[in-house]
Scaffold this active site. Structure first.
Site, mmCIF file in Angstrom:
data_model
loop_
_atom_site.group_PDB
_atom_site.id
_atom_site.type_symbol
_atom_site.label_atom_id
_atom_site.label_comp_id
_atom_site.label_asym_id
_atom_site.label_seq_id
_atom_site.Cartn_x
_atom_site.Cartn_y
_atom_site.Cartn_z
ATOM 1 N N TYR A 50 -24.632 57.841 56.027
ATOM 2 C CA TYR A 50 -23.873 58.592 55.065
ATOM 3 C C TYR A 50 -24.593 59.853 54.944
ATOM 4 C CZ TYR A 50 -22.176 54.007 53.237
ATOM 5 O OH TYR A 50 -21.663 53.079 53.171
ATOM 6 N N HIS A 108 -25.538 47.392 59.285
ATOM 7 C CA HIS A 108 -24.152 47.927 58.601
ATOM 8 C C HIS A 108 -22.979 47.262 59.075
ATOM 9 C CE1 HIS A 108 -22.734 52.134 56.925
ATOM 10 N NE2 HIS A 108 -21.955 51.152 56.676
HETATM 11 N N1 LIG Z 1 -21.073 48.749 53.926
HETATM 12 C C1 LIG Z 1 -20.010 49.421 54.409
HETATM 13 O O1 LIG Z 1 -19.482 49.188 55.500
HETATM 14 C C2 LIG Z 1 -19.309 50.493 53.465
HETATM 15 C C3 LIG Z 1 -18.067 51.138 53.718
HETATM 16 C C4 LIG Z 1 -17.660 51.712 52.638
HETATM 17 C C5 LIG Z 1 -18.297 52.182 51.549
HETATM 18 N N2 LIG Z 1 -19.446 51.664 51.172
HETATM 19 C C6 LIG Z 1 -20.185 51.880 49.893
HETATM 20 O O2 LIG Z 1 -19.479 51.607 48.815
HETATM 21 C C7 LIG Z 1 -19.608 52.614 47.996
HETATM 22 C C8 LIG Z 1 -18.036 52.870 47.301
HETATM 23 O O3 LIG Z 1 -16.961 52.754 48.091
HETATM 24 P P1 LIG Z 1 -16.064 54.123 48.282
HETATM 25 O O4 LIG Z 1 -17.161 55.437 48.163
HETATM 26 O O5 LIG Z 1 -15.401 54.201 49.857
HETATM 27 O O6 LIG Z 1 -15.126 54.358 47.209
HETATM 28 P P2 LIG Z 1 -14.680 53.679 45.896
HETATM 29 O O7 LIG Z 1 -16.106 53.462 44.889
HETATM 30 O O8 LIG Z 1 -13.959 52.603 45.650
HETATM 31 O O9 LIG Z 1 -13.797 54.853 45.083
HETATM 32 C C9 LIG Z 1 -14.253 56.017 44.965
HETATM 33 C C10 LIG Z 1 -13.158 56.912 44.292
HETATM 34 O O10 LIG Z 1 -12.904 56.617 42.762
HETATM 35 C C11 LIG Z 1 -13.063 57.247 42.044
HETATM 36 N N3 LIG Z 1 -13.426 56.910 40.645
HETATM 37 C C12 LIG Z 1 -14.713 56.307 40.724
HETATM 38 N N4 LIG Z 1 -14.646 55.849 39.295
HETATM 39 C C13 LIG Z 1 -13.588 56.128 38.638
HETATM 40 C C14 LIG Z 1 -13.109 56.053 37.402
HETATM 41 N N5 LIG Z 1 -13.805 55.261 36.378
HETATM 42 N N6 LIG Z 1 -11.851 56.438 37.242
HETATM 43 C C15 LIG Z 1 -11.080 57.018 37.956
HETATM 44 N N7 LIG Z 1 -11.348 57.326 39.331
HETATM 45 C C16 LIG Z 1 -12.681 56.797 39.618
HETATM 46 C C17 LIG Z 1 -14.006 58.645 42.466
HETATM 47 O O11 LIG Z 1 -13.648 59.881 42.199
HETATM 48 P P3 LIG Z 1 -14.540 60.558 41.187
HETATM 49 O O12 LIG Z 1 -15.773 61.034 41.894
HETATM 50 O O13 LIG Z 1 -13.642 61.824 40.503
HETATM 51 O O14 LIG Z 1 -14.848 59.543 39.885
HETATM 52 C C18 LIG Z 1 -13.713 58.385 44.131
HETATM 53 O O15 LIG Z 1 -12.408 59.109 44.548
HETATM 54 C C19 LIG Z 1 -19.661 53.976 49.094
HETATM 55 O O16 LIG Z 1 -19.879 55.071 48.332
HETATM 56 C C20 LIG Z 1 -20.667 53.219 49.890
HETATM 57 O O17 LIG Z 1 -22.079 53.506 49.287
HETATM 58 C C21 LIG Z 1 -20.125 50.596 52.274
#
Ligand SMILES: NC(=O)c1ccc[n+]([C@@H]2O[C@H](COP(=O)([O-])OP(=O)(O)OC[C@H]3O[C@@H](n4cnc5c(N)ncnc54)[C@H](OP(=O)(O)O)[C@@H]3O)[C@@H](O)[C@H]2O)c1
Length: 279
Positions: A50, A108
């Site tokens: 990341y 990962h």
């Molecule tokens: N292990 C893996 O292979 C893998 C893969 C993908 C992700 N991850 C981890 O999982 C974490 C989370 O997944 P993600 O980043 O893909 O997406 P997510 O957390 O599912 O969604 C993030 C989105 O939701 C919005 N959001 C967050 N809280 C909100 C709320 N209370 N109300 C409205 N909108 C909201 C954010 O916008 P705002 O910023 O405007 O709030 C952003 O656009 C990653 O950051 C990473 O650390 C791991």
């Protein structure tokens, strides 16, 4: 804000909600992570891939919060699955973050075509013995990958971080993890940029429980025993995402959210059996 904790199969305690840091970068990202820490986040989820390890470490230092209060997780890139590469990668990540140890270190992706993840696992066991990591786990592992590690080393991963959100409930893997006493962490718990947050069913439930649709989704994870890692760069959202410990969803409402799952609901169609990530 009181964040509940869950005990891992190695006896270590982990917060039940964490902060995702995918695509959170640079000076602005640093301030956003710092704000999240000030709002109460202690589980911080990053990954070498990341490019946010440095700012997560810096935010920890600037926060003034004791290191022992944090639960810091990072992940091993695919190109480092060989034994020595894994040990080097762990030490490089620690230096980059300015930390002496990780609370949790994850492989990962399994990359089964490469078939080196058991070598990485053995290196992580060594790193654990050296005190460089406290808990070790995996991400995107399928049952056969979990069983291979367990058969080879007798050590069960503490955590399996997998894709879980209303369009991809992944109940099969949640159950497989639970059978092996592995805690499920949900990546993209809010469905990243998909439409789940504005589904009519979730908007109705938000009204019913006096919460936001995102809070309903996060509570759905918690009520399944899953640890969500929502990412938000918005201070109000960051706070909302922690305010999920003062209510519970009724059984029929949990079941209603489960019906939103879709056959092709994965965000980027990343199937761990075939997904190849060599960087
Ligand atoms: N292990 C893996 O292979 C893998 C893969 C993908 C992700 N991850 C981890 O999982 C974490 C989370 O997944 P993600 O980043 O893909 O997406 P997510 O957390 O599912 O969604 C993030 C989105 O939701 C919005 N959001 C967050 N809280 C909100 C709320 N209370 N109300 C409205 N909108 C909201 C954010 O916008 P705002 O910023 O405007 O709030 C952003 O656009 C990653 O950051 C990473 O650390 C791991």
């Amino acid at each position: 804000m009181l964040i509940e904790k869950v005990m891992l199969n190695d006896g270590n305690m982990m917060p039940r909600v964490g902060l995702g840091t995918y695509e959170v970068r640079g000076g602005q990202g640093l301030n956003q992570i710092l704000a999240a820490i000030q709002s109460g986040y202690r589980l911080l989820d990053t990954s070498t891939n990341y490019d946010s390890e440095g700012i997560v470490g810096e935010a920890i230092r600037r926060s003034g919060v004791r290191r022992s209060e944090f639960f810091v997780t990072t992940k091993l890139p695919g190109k480092y699955h060989h034994y020595k590469d894994t040990l080097d990668a762990i030490q490089e990540s620690l230096c980059r973050m300015g930390l002496a140890y990780f609370d949790l270190y994850l492989i990962h992706w399994p990359l089964p075509q490469r078939n080196l993840y058991d070598e990485a696992w053995r290196a992580m066991l060594t790193a654990q013995q050296l005190g460089l990591v406290r808990s070790i786990g995996v991400s995107n592992f399928e049952p056969q990958h979990l069983d291979h590690l367990i058969q080879e080393t007798g050590v069960v991963p503490a955590v399996n971080q997998i894709e879980v959100h209303p369009y991809w409930i992944n109940q099969r893997m949640i159950d497989e993890n639970q059978k092996r006493n592995i805690v499920t962490e949900a990546w993209s718990p809010l469905g990243r940029h998909n439409e789940a947050k504005s589904e009519a069913a979730l908007v109705d439930l938000a009204r019913k429980y006096h919460k936001t649709p995102s809070q309903i989704i996060l509570r759905w994870h918690l009520d399944k025993g899953v640890v969500p890692l929502p990412r938000s760069q918005n201070l109000a959202h960051q706070r909302d995402n922690l305010a999920v410990f003062d209510f519970k969803l009724m059984h029929q409402d949990m079941a209603l959210i489960d019906t939103l799952t879709q056959k092709n609901g994965r965000i980027d169609n990343q199937d761990p059996n075939t997904y190849e990530e060599f960087e």
